[in-house]
Design a protein around this motif. Structure first.
Motif, PDB file in Angstrom:
ATOM      1  N   GLY A 126      -0.250  -1.078  -2.903  1.00  0.00           N
ATOM      2  CA  GLY A 126      -1.220  -2.158  -2.819  1.00  0.00           C
ATOM      3  C   GLY A 126      -1.756  -2.313  -1.409  1.00  0.00           C
ATOM      4  N   TYR A 127      -2.868  -3.026  -1.307  1.00  0.00           N
ATOM      5  CA  TYR A 127      -3.491  -3.240  -0.001  1.00  0.00           C
ATOM      6  C   TYR A 127      -2.630  -4.112   0.910  1.00  0.00           C
ATOM      7  N   SER A 128      -1.912  -5.063   0.326  1.00  0.00           N
ATOM      8  CA  SER A 128      -1.061  -5.929   1.153  1.00  0.00           C
ATOM      9  C   SER A 128       0.062  -5.123   1.795  1.00  0.00           C
ATOM     10  N   GLU A 169      -4.587  -6.640  -6.616  1.00  0.00           N
ATOM     11  CA  GLU A 169      -3.367  -6.500  -5.805  1.00  0.00           C
ATOM     12  C   GLU A 169      -2.119  -6.873  -6.589  1.00  0.00           C
TER      13      GLU A 169
END
Length: 252
Positions: free
Chosen positions: A165-167, A153
């Motif tokens: 990104g996943y966030s 990330e």
């Protein structure tokens, strides 16, 4: 089987070429053989860009066959503004995973390659590969070490200026109140044919955007919906996102 022209629902193969094993994966060792980087100097970036260009040229001869088979793009156009990029080498992993290739791809704008590396990495660090599988079940997500997911990330976040990104996708997921269709629209995974909305295709020429400037927030990395939406839901609910500790850079 010839792929259909339209992908009618969230449970279709709109991301068929992905970590769920629809296509052959590339091992981290093979990635590193293409992207040998041992320093964090500008020269390392130049050398790596040359290596990825060579890999792109090698792959170019098979592009026509690849697209016809519905395989995802092997390469993307490198950024022309990465001469000053510093490639980090202190990239912690609880699995012994080498993330220097991922850092190099992202630093040099090779987003399609970085996207594929990320899916390949999830297969390994989730334990799926050890079980003889080339795909990740949603039940495997709990086995992904927080340290590794945090490293992945930070790299996506750093080299996209906080755009990918996943966030970032988790924020979009919350804004969508957990509705997958709304989520897909927010991050640019849908398009329109006239008045008809559909998921973007990855058959033939990919319709996804491997460009930091042009892609919507949260557009990358891509995650499969081949077996439903449980995989991405579990990734976005991983404990690593419960606080912002993942943002902390490792101590040298």
């Amino acid at each position: 089987m010839k792929p259909s022209t339209f992908l009618p629902s969230a449970l279709t193969l709109f991301l068929a070429a992905n970590s769920v094993g629809a296509f052959t994966t590339t091992t981290p060792q093979k990635w590193h053989s293409l992207l040998t980087t041992t320093t964090t100097t500008k020269a390392a970036v130049t050398t790596t860009r040359a290596a990825t260009s060579l890999a792109s040229a090698t792959a170019a001869s098979t592009d026509e066959e690849t697209e016809a088979a519905g395989v995802p793009p092997a390469t993307s156009e490198a950024s022309t503004n990465t001469e000053d990029a510093e490639i980090p080498t202190n990239l912690p992993s609880d699995c012994g995973m080498d993330y220097v290739p991922l850092a190099t791809m992202l630093a040099t704008g090779q987003l399609a390659e970085a996207d594929q590396f990320t899916r390949d990495a999830l297969i390994t660090i989730s334990g799926a590969k050890e079980k003889g599988r080339e795909f990740v079940y949603f039940t495997d997500v709990k086995n992904i070490p927080a340290k590794d997911l945090a490293t992945i990330e930070r790299l996506w976040n750093k080299f996209s200026g906080g755009k990918f990104g996943y966030s970032v996708q988790k924020k979009k997921w919350k804004q969508s109140k957990g509705d997958f269709e709304t989520f897909c629209r927010k991050i640019g995974w849908t398009t329109k044919d006239g008045e008809v909305e559909r998921k973007k295709r990855w058959f033939g020429a990919s319709e996804f955007i491997y460009d930091v400037k042009k892609a919507p927030e949260g557009h990358l990395p891509l995650t499969s919906a081949l077996r439903g939406t449980s995989l991405i839901k579990n990734l976005l609910e991983h404990p690593v996102w419960e606080n912002d500790d993942w943002k902390n850079e490792p101590e040298n």
